[in-house]
Design a protein around this motif. Sequence first.
Motif, mmCIF file in Angstrom:
data_model
loop_
_atom_site.group_PDB
_atom_site.id
_atom_site.type_symbol
_atom_site.label_atom_id
_atom_site.label_comp_id
_atom_site.label_asym_id
_atom_site.label_seq_id
_atom_site.Cartn_x
_atom_site.Cartn_y
_atom_site.Cartn_z
ATOM 1 N N GLN A 55 0.814 -1.548 -0.346
ATOM 2 C CA GLN A 55 0.084 0.239 0.316
ATOM 3 C C GLN A 55 0.755 1.174 -0.236
ATOM 4 N N LEU A 56 0.430 1.839 -0.770
ATOM 5 C CA LEU A 56 1.520 3.004 -0.745
ATOM 6 C C LEU A 56 0.723 4.138 -0.128
ATOM 7 N N LEU A 57 1.775 5.050 0.693
ATOM 8 C CA LEU A 57 1.023 6.547 1.287
ATOM 9 C C LEU A 57 1.433 7.276 1.032
ATOM 10 N N ASN A 58 0.873 8.515 1.453
ATOM 11 C CA ASN A 58 1.016 9.813 1.652
ATOM 12 C C ASN A 58 2.354 10.702 1.330
ATOM 13 N N THR A 59 2.914 9.790 2.553
ATOM 14 C CA THR A 59 4.075 10.354 2.718
ATOM 15 C C THR A 59 4.634 9.472 1.848
ATOM 16 N N ASP A 60 4.940 9.285 0.567
ATOM 17 C CA ASP A 60 5.590 8.644 -0.750
ATOM 18 C C ASP A 60 6.381 7.266 -0.216
ATOM 19 N N ARG A 61 5.262 6.493 0.662
ATOM 20 C CA ARG A 61 5.972 4.881 1.321
ATOM 21 C C ARG A 61 4.869 4.604 1.484
ATOM 22 N N VAL A 62 5.789 2.764 1.015
ATOM 23 C CA VAL A 62 5.196 2.161 0.731
ATOM 24 C C VAL A 62 5.104 1.091 1.603
ATOM 25 N N VAL A 63 3.573 1.042 2.367
ATOM 26 C CA VAL A 63 3.564 -0.363 3.451
ATOM 27 C C VAL A 63 3.589 -1.851 2.450
ATOM 28 N N ILE A 64 4.723 -2.673 3.790
ATOM 29 C CA ILE A 64 4.760 -3.709 2.527
ATOM 30 C C ILE A 64 4.562 -4.975 3.709
ATOM 31 N N PHE A 65 4.296 -5.914 2.826
ATOM 32 C CA PHE A 65 3.917 -7.143 4.599
ATOM 33 C C PHE A 65 4.253 -8.460 3.722
ATOM 34 N N ASP A 66 4.198 -9.559 4.365
ATOM 35 C CA ASP A 66 3.806 -11.295 4.354
ATOM 36 C C ASP A 66 3.390 -11.855 5.227
ATOM 37 N N ARG A 67 3.397 -13.080 5.427
ATOM 38 C CA ARG A 67 3.397 -14.158 6.174
ATOM 39 C C ARG A 67 3.686 -13.653 7.687
ATOM 40 N N THR A 68 3.361 -14.662 9.076
ATOM 41 C CA THR A 68 3.915 -14.556 9.805
ATOM 42 C C THR A 68 4.775 -15.698 10.509
ATOM 43 N N ASP A 69 4.015 -16.170 9.734
ATOM 44 C CA ASP A 69 4.020 -18.346 10.552
ATOM 45 C C ASP A 69 5.488 -18.994 8.785
ATOM 46 N N PHE A 70 5.903 -18.155 8.544
ATOM 47 C CA PHE A 70 7.164 -19.153 7.229
ATOM 48 C C PHE A 70 8.113 -19.016 7.828
ATOM 49 N N GLY A 71 8.286 -19.420 9.170
ATOM 50 C CA GLY A 71 9.826 -19.394 10.055
ATOM 51 C C GLY A 71 10.439 -17.845 9.717
ATOM 52 N N PRO A 72 11.679 -17.430 10.082
ATOM 53 C CA PRO A 72 12.156 -15.509 9.510
ATOM 54 C C PRO A 72 12.705 -15.069 7.940
ATOM 55 N N SER A 73 12.228 -14.225 8.110
ATOM 56 C CA SER A 73 12.272 -13.826 7.689
ATOM 57 C C SER A 73 14.043 -13.142 6.642
ATOM 58 N N ASN A 74 13.957 -11.805 5.888
ATOM 59 C CA ASN A 74 15.742 -11.497 5.671
ATOM 60 C C ASN A 74 16.157 -9.922 6.323
ATOM 61 N N ILE A 75 15.378 -10.006 7.228
ATOM 62 C CA ILE A 75 15.264 -8.199 7.519
ATOM 63 C C ILE A 75 15.352 -8.660 9.298
ATOM 64 N N SER A 76 16.033 -7.746 9.740
ATOM 65 C CA SER A 76 16.259 -8.138 11.487
ATOM 66 C C SER A 76 15.091 -7.146 11.892
ATOM 67 N N LEU A 77 14.829 -7.327 13.545
ATOM 68 C CA LEU A 77 13.942 -6.628 13.418
ATOM 69 C C LEU A 77 14.944 -5.370 14.675
ATOM 70 N N PRO A 78 14.908 -4.544 14.498
ATOM 71 C CA PRO A 78 15.515 -2.785 14.728
ATOM 72 C C PRO A 78 15.424 -3.372 16.749
ATOM 73 N N ASN A 79 17.148 -2.437 16.268
ATOM 74 C CA ASN A 79 17.429 -2.798 18.396
ATOM 75 C C ASN A 79 17.396 -4.013 19.249
ATOM 76 N N ASN A 80 17.622 -5.335 18.932
ATOM 77 C CA ASN A 80 16.962 -6.559 19.272
ATOM 78 C C ASN A 80 15.660 -6.891 20.040
ATOM 79 N N GLN A 81 15.309 -6.196 18.994
ATOM 80 C CA GLN A 81 13.973 -6.919 19.189
ATOM 81 C C GLN A 81 14.114 -8.276 18.867
#
Length: 523
Positions: A55-81
């Motif tokens: 979804q494109l937002l009015n800040t010219d940023r795009v929110v992207i998401f997948d599913r949570t139950d396929f195991g780890p993705s290829n990007i870590s959450l920030p600050n060791n979360q």
Amino acid sequence: METTPSLILASVLHNLLIQLLLLPYQQNILALAAPGGGKWNLLLSNIGVSAMHMQLLNTDRVVIFDRTDFGPSNISLPNNQCRNNPNDLTLKVDCTAHSVEYDVASNSIRPLNVFTDVWCSSGSAMPDGSLMQTGGFNDGDRNARVYKPCSDRACDWQEFDAVLRQKRWYATNHILPDGRQIIVGGRGQFNYEFYPKKAGADQSYNLPFLSQINDPRIEKQFVPICFLERGWKFVYFRQQSRNYPTIPGGDPRSYPSSGSAVLLPLRDLQAGANVTAEVLDPNNRPKSTMAMDTMPLARVMGDMVLLPNGNVLIINGASSGTAGWDLARNPVLTPLIYRPNNPIGMRFEAQNSTLIPRMYHSTAVLLRDGRILVSGSNPHAYYNFTGVLFPTDLTMETFSPDYLDPRLVRVRPKIVSPVSHSQIGYGQHLVINFTAQGRINRGFIMVTMVAPPFTTHSFSMNQRLLVLTNRAEISANVTSLGRSNYQVRVMTPNSNLLAPPGYYILFVVYREVPSEGIWIQIK
């Protein structure tokens, strides 16, 4: 005011609604003529998640998401979360992100934190510009989530547990004239409901049509194709519907057959008769009409993007099979442009091809600068990069239609005023100042406004394009203000049935070449 829910919940731009439905034939790619224009550009080789939803937002940023139950993705959450979810089907503790925000200006990715499973969920932008997203799978199937855009890097998902009346997995959302969203269907759900809820009206409502079209040959026929239609205004609580003609051939269009649909802008269209694309005019009473047209190649799981000039880009997908885990073959690498104003037989034009297959779980959205952002492709239950025919793809690229060719820079208008993020009302005069090199032919000026959609599973929810110029009057409404400076006067949409409240991208188009758009908020 008595109104009824129609079988296709659609929005008529003026007096005529045209719907284009692509037929997903399972056959080999047809021989193509020499491709037309367009240019591909790889932006990022790894965005961290597969772009199942965008979804494109009015800040010219795009929110992207997948599913949570396929195991780890290829990007870590920030600050060791880490995400701690005892209900997750794969990882109870997961320190990787399953949603990201893409910043168009800086071409960068920021990880976001979504807690419950958003697999095959739905959503649309709200009047204030927030992304409101509903449903999913497992522990997320009755949840709602809100992402409020911000100018810094502090915004993230907010989640509301069990606020939906029914489980919504593979449902469809659409914003309504009052700013709420209607949520239609989902697996085993032959009903609809609304969110946010109104006091005393938090129930769901039966929609028998959904069970009537459930094809017993197909295990999962979900993601209803829905539009908001002006011609048959809603009293949503009445159990009534209007039937449109049966699509010739009886071929299904929803998941997993995964055809696609858009509302075309009001044009001087003459419906023709060919074979693999349907044009529906539900405003033709007493009977709606279904006409046929021909695509130059077959496609399942394609995405359809309304371009600022009123043409349609058909992109992504495969030429055989269906949506689902590893069920499609023969990727279609060649986009098509559909030009609704051209004569029958000359409406489809092949474009330059990409090198990256975009199969199941691919997406495409229009950006404010006129490019198309393309990402996704994961036909597997988990991320799988080796030993498979179509590996999980984490790249992001853009397709630039031929209107962005550098040779057309002299034709391209530039909006001077109003400034971006201006607010407009309904049925008001809007004065737009713009520049264009040289002397222009005023009869070729067009002003459009495009609602940025929520895109997933070959359908862009809430996508619409409105043409604000009247061809018969446009020459009189364009004024020269001096060398290369012009002014065009238009009327804003006169009803929230035509343009539900919220953010749109406004374009000035000259000879089918659009300006860079500006954000406007209609309220």
